[in-house]
Design a protein around this motif. Structure first.
Motif, PDB file in Angstrom:
ATOM      1  N   UNK A  58      43.275  22.086  41.014  1.00 47.71           N
ATOM      2  CA  UNK A  58      42.728  20.809  41.470  1.00 47.71           C
ATOM      3  C   UNK A  58      43.039  19.739  40.414  1.00 47.71           C
ATOM      4  N   UNK A  59      43.889  18.787  40.797  1.00 46.63           N
ATOM      5  CA  UNK A  59      44.346  17.779  39.830  1.00 46.63           C
ATOM      6  C   UNK A  59      43.301  16.694  39.588  1.00 46.63           C
ATOM      7  N   UNK A  60      42.271  16.619  40.439  1.00 42.26           N
ATOM      8  CA  UNK A  60      41.193  15.652  40.206  1.00 42.26           C
ATOM      9  C   UNK A  60      40.273  16.141  39.094  1.00 42.26           C
ATOM     10  N   UNK A  61      39.864  17.402  39.205  1.00 41.51           N
ATOM     11  CA  UNK A  61      38.906  17.931  38.226  1.00 41.51           C
ATOM     12  C   UNK A  61      39.575  18.763  37.130  1.00 41.51           C
ATOM     13  N   UNK A  62      40.900  18.919  37.226  1.00 40.25           N
ATOM     14  CA  UNK A  62      41.621  19.772  36.265  1.00 40.25           C
ATOM     15  C   UNK A  62      40.981  21.154  36.151  1.00 40.25           C
ATOM     16  N   UNK A  63      40.772  21.739  37.345  1.00 37.70           N
ATOM     17  CA  UNK A  63      40.193  23.078  37.424  1.00 37.70           C
ATOM     18  C   UNK A  63      41.065  23.973  38.287  1.00 37.70           C
ATOM     19  N   UNK A  64      41.084  25.256  37.984  1.00 44.17           N
ATOM     20  CA  UNK A  64      41.652  26.227  38.909  1.00 44.17           C
ATOM     21  C   UNK A  64      40.582  26.583  39.933  1.00 44.17           C
ATOM     22  N   UNK A  65      41.020  26.827  41.148  1.00 40.52           N
ATOM     23  CA  UNK A  65      40.082  27.184  42.216  1.00 40.52           C
ATOM     24  C   UNK A  65      40.303  28.660  42.553  1.00 40.52           C
ATOM     25  N   UNK A  66      39.299  29.462  42.284  1.00 39.45           N
ATOM     26  CA  UNK A  66      39.370  30.900  42.559  1.00 39.45           C
ATOM     27  C   UNK A  66      38.357  31.278  43.632  1.00 39.45           C
ATOM     28  N   UNK A  67      38.459  32.486  44.124  1.00 36.99           N
ATOM     29  CA  UNK A  67      37.420  33.010  45.017  1.00 36.99           C
ATOM     30  C   UNK A  67      36.735  34.188  44.329  1.00 36.99           C
ATOM     31  N   UNK A  68      35.501  34.344  44.697  1.00 35.55           N
ATOM     32  CA  UNK A  68      34.664  35.365  44.068  1.00 35.55           C
ATOM     33  C   UNK A  68      33.964  36.074  45.215  1.00 35.55           C
ATOM     34  N   UNK A  69      34.076  37.373  45.267  1.00 33.50           N
ATOM     35  CA  UNK A  69      33.423  38.063  46.381  1.00 33.50           C
ATOM     36  C   UNK A  69      33.010  39.474  46.013  1.00 33.50           C
ATOM     37  N   UNK A  70      32.081  39.989  46.784  1.00 31.72           N
ATOM     38  CA  UNK A  70      31.645  41.372  46.620  1.00 31.72           C
ATOM     39  C   UNK A  70      32.696  42.276  47.245  1.00 31.72           C
ATOM     40  N   UNK A  71      33.217  43.204  46.473  1.00 29.49           N
ATOM     41  CA  UNK A  71      34.244  44.119  46.933  1.00 29.49           C
ATOM     42  C   UNK A  71      33.681  45.537  46.997  1.00 29.49           C
TER      43      UNK A  71
END
Lengths: 246, 246
Positions: free
Chosen positions: B49-62
């Motif tokens: 995300x170039x606005x917040x300078x963050x990587x966007x990941x997903x987090x889930x129960x596996x």
């Protein structure tokens, strides 16, 4: 090159290797279920030979990869064509417009089985964590000896990191190590345990070709090879004075 | 935090998801066989995300990861203790000397089930290639939208590379993409398709914390997260002026 023939696929009703289970559970009040398989954790080892300045990888015929490629020739022939094209990514982008029967494309062969080479992958030396009395380092050491023929003490293995090697079907953890070896540590040709049916070829990738190798999609490999080569580039390059671009 | 309870594990005799097969073949004249599973290829996407300078990941129960950790508490309790220690690698190194029953370690809980958190992983946005009419880029685009809520054109997806995501049980191929998004592309909260049983949490990792995140073994993640963060560091850092060490 391996010669593969007399291929027969049958449903597998009971297996010593694949043991499917189903777990039923409630997640935040919602009833769910998931099919999974129990498996062992594993170790993988990036081996760097300081005498020849080469990475030491293993190369082997992987039936599961081969079957996946065979499946692809039936359903997605465009992907099979990719390997013969100059630019892999371009081939994929245009592939959907050039679907054709793979057997025909191969020159009208009477068999639809792809060449054995499509099932061969380059991998890090690796093994399952199935000996509870041994540390991860000791298991990694044994794999380096059995698969690649280098005898290095477990204490010389440097832990790189660990991660989940699977999150869908299996949930096992893999720990990656780095091992520096020299020609003096080479005590055998490696090649795995024939008893266990392993037919492993030890291959060397020169350091100056490593990054090109890593990102060449026409060379079939695991993500571990790519990641570990980049890890080396970032962390070991000052020591070995690499000027390779990434 | 997810709440997981009412867990029941049963053998899985027939599954819509796990379909084991056995292949018999001759390799260089030697008769061999291998048990494998058919599976789809997949795509994964590193989202920045170039606005917040963050990587966007997903987090889930596996569930598969959770069951693997549950298994570990029964057979390798030393590893379970690792998560509570300050230094993960030290904990592993000394773990074999401090084996203790996990249930006791947890304060004598009557249930041996580990906390739900042990089954949660951080992953790249990803999905199966199960729509033959769509290109890999279009499938990746759909996953970015469904899982993370960003609407970006398929043409903006940059192919990083491809590799085998499995070589033992499955032999499937994964293609990794890079997608730059901005807050303007955010059209929903993401979270996956509840119809398909997905319960996905979208999480952001600030750029300046990325390399620490990647190598922190106490944060459960896939190799794809680690590799893609390093790929970004090596290939995109000039553009985003990162001074993070690897």
């Amino acid at each position: 090159m391996d010669e593969i023939n007399n291929i027969e696929v049958v449903p597998c009703t009971e297996s010593d290797y694949l043991k499917p289970f189903r777990v039923h559970y409630n997640q935040n009040g919602t009833k769910k279920s998931w099919d999974f398989m129990r498996t062992h954790d594993s170790v993988s080892v990036l081996i760097f030979n300081t005498t020849s300045h080469c990475f030491v990888l293993v190369k082997q015929f992987r039936p599961a990869v081969y079957m996946c490629e065979w499946e692809r020739t039936k359903t997605q022939p465009c992907e099979a064509a990719e390997k013969t094209e100059e630019g892999a990514s371009e081939a994929v982008a245009s592939g959907s417009e050039s679907r054709e029967d793979r057997a025909d494309a191969e020159g009208g062969s009477s068999s639809a089985w792809p060449p054995a080479a499509t099932g061969i992958t380059y991998e890090l030396c690796a093994g399952l964590v199935d000996k509870p009395d041994l540390s991860l380092e000791e298991i990694a050491r044994q794999e380096v000896l059995e698969e690649c023929g280098y005898d290095v003490p477990a204490s010389k293995l440097k832990r790189i990191t660990s991660y989940r090697s699977g999150v869908g079907v299996t949930g096992s953890k893999q720990t990656m190590f780095y091992a520096e070896v020299s020609d003096d540590n080479c005590v055998s040709a490696g090649g795995g345990e024939p008893r266990e049916g392993e037919l492993i070829e030890v291959v060397k990738v020169p350091l100056h070709e490593a990054m090109t190798f890593a990102y060449n999609e026409r060379i079939p490999k695991t993500m571990g090879v790519i990641f570990s080569f980049i890890w080396f580039h970032n962390n070991m390059s000052p020591k070995y004075k690499i000027s390779t671009n990434v």
